[in-house]
Design an enzyme around this catalytic site. Structure first.
Site, short mmCIF file in Angstrom:
data_model
loop_
_atom_site.label_atom_id
_atom_site.label_comp_id
_atom_site.label_asym_id
_atom_site.label_seq_id
_atom_site.Cartn_x
_atom_site.Cartn_y
_atom_site.Cartn_z
N ASP A 1 -6.66 4.81 3.04
CA ASP A 1 -7.39 3.62 2.62
C ASP A 1 -8.02 2.88 3.80
OD1 ASP A 1 -4.88 2.75 3.45
OD2 ASP A 1 -4.33 1.82 1.55
N HIS B 1 0.83 -1.20 0.00
CA HIS B 1 0.00 0.00 0.00
C HIS B 1 0.87 1.26 0.00
CE1 HIS B 1 -4.03 -1.85 1.19
NE2 HIS B 1 -3.20 -2.87 1.03
#
Length: 443
Positions: free
Chosen positions: A115, A18
């Site tokens: 996120d 990520h």
């Protein structure tokens, strides 16, 4: 905000899969003149620094990760612990909420990209800035699994995959909340959604998400990642240089995926059967402290230097662009697939679970750019012959399957590496982001 430029904070989930896509979008936005404050675990910052191509505009803001009982001291990201402890890394990230709120207020940002930290939208409302859920997985997966109207049709999956999805859906992931709930809250509360995707490939899914969540969906363009400012390490570079173009198999399963000892051995034995040189970058198998202890007895001796097995982090995008690499055996993480599609290596798909299964089906059945390794319908187990057959099929230059996969991959690659397409998308993304923020300030 001056001359359509803004100050963006980024706070991605503490996983290299990520963090890395976030530094890539940071580079793209910095290239358009935007300022980025990138919040990152203190001792992980050095891994991202080689990817920062605009240090005058991208600043790393170190975050001290609180210790949580059950985690090893100093653990910061998912790569520091086995998958069973990932929920505790999430708990640690959640404990940074107050610190992050103070930082964002002091930094005077305009918008926050996030996120899995589902509390970011509420923090943003308190300090009167906007939030963008910049998701590093495919909008296809989000539409299929996380949308309000999601009705997963398990008939399209094998029995073991259906069980895996159900198990993951019900698993608590940081505190008393499941991963599905966490993702859905973040998608629902954010002011906009954003993806590293294009209308040409993912357009219908982004349109669907726009209608489902009733908010803007911004696309930053084709899945192309920047190379780090470093070069490939001498030992790997010299080893790869020994082999003919397109003759080496590269096998890697990301920073999180750990196989069982039995599956780890079957994978390596399957690669040995191909009689092709291979480089395998894998985590130690579940329950084992050393990758060396898991290698099948006598394998390295039989290979006589033709196979390398690495237990640490490697420069994957530099390996994939090396001319000798012809095949990539991947766990189908979206970041790894993004890096693979812009290179010429053939894809062998070996998903480990979760969204990787959906990604694999997209690549094999929708785009037709790879071959999935066969597994047992009920137990999800593969054997060495399954690995061998998938690699041989995809690497067969004269076979119908090999030719078709190569042609389809090349067509998508040409689109993805088209600099004019990439430039137009990031221009559009930058303008849409600024228009979105200006409309908020006008309100």
């Amino acid at each position: 905000m001056d001359e359509r430029k803004c100050h963006i904070a980024m706070y991605p989930w503490f996983a290299l899969g990520h963090l890395t896509p976030y530094i890539h979008i940071a580079n793209m936005l910095a290239k358009k003149g935007h300022m980025i404050s990138f919040l990152v675990p203190t001792n992980t910052q050095y891994k991202l620094e080689p990817f920062n191509h605009h240090p005058n505009l991208i600043s790393f803001v170190p975050i001290t990760v609180p210790h949580v009982e059950g985690l090893p001291l100093g653990a910061e990201t998912t790569s520091d612990v086995p998958s069973s402890l990932h929920p505790l890394i999430m708990t640690a990230m959640d404990k940074t909420e107050k610190v992050v709120e103070r930082l964002l207020q002091d930094l005077m940002v305009d918008v926050v990209f996030f996120d899995l930290a589902h509390w970011i939208p509420n923090v943003c409302r308190r300090i009167r800035v906007k939030s963008v859920n910049y998701c590093v997985i495919s909008p296809v997966t989000v539409a299929y699994v996380f949308s309000p109207a999601r009705q997963t049709d398990w008939s399209k999956f094998h029995a073991h995959e259906a069980r895996d999805f159900t198990s993951r859906s019900n698993m608590k992931f940081g505190g008393d909340i499941t991963l599905i709930e966490r993702a859905y809250i973040g998608l629902s509360l954010s002011d906009a959604l954003a993806y590293n995707a294009s209308r040409e490939l993912e357009g219908p899914f982004s349109d669907y998400l726009r209608t489902q969540f009733h908010k803007p969906v911004l696309l930053s363009g084709p899945m192309v990642t920047d190379l780090p400012s470093t070069t490939l390490t001498e030992n790997l570079s010299s080893w790869l240089d020994r082999y003919n173009p397109g003759s080496v198999i590269y096998c890697a399963f990301g920073s999180e995926c750990a196989l069982t000892p039995a599956q780890f051995q079957e994978l390596l034995l399957g690669l040995e059967l191909t009689r092709m040189p291979f480089l395998a970058a894998l985590k130690s198998p579940v329950g084992m402290n050393s990758i060396d202890d898991a290698i099948p007895e006598g394998l390295l001796e039989r290979l006589e230097g033709r196979g390398l097995v690495y237990g640490g982090w490697v420069q994957q995008n530099l390996i994939l662009q090396h001319g000798s690499v012809g095949c990539f055996v991947t766990h189908c993480g979206w970041g790894s697939l993004s890096e693979a599609l812009v290179n010429k290596c053939r894809l062998v798909l070996l998903p480990n679970g979760g969204d990787q299964v959906i990604n694999s089906r997209i690549m094999s059945e929708v785009y037709g750019v790879g071959i999935e390794v066969q597994k047992g319908e009920e137990d999800g187990v593969f054997i060495k012959m399954d690995v061998f057959e998938a690699v041989k099929k995809v690497m067969d230059e004269d076979g119908e399957v090999g030719k078709e996969v190569k042609d389809k991959h090349e067509r998508i690659r040409e689109f993805l590496v088209n600099k004019e397409v990439k430039s137009a998308y990031i221009d559009s993304f930058s303008h849409e982001l600024q228009d979105f923020l200006e409309s908020y300030h006008e309100d």
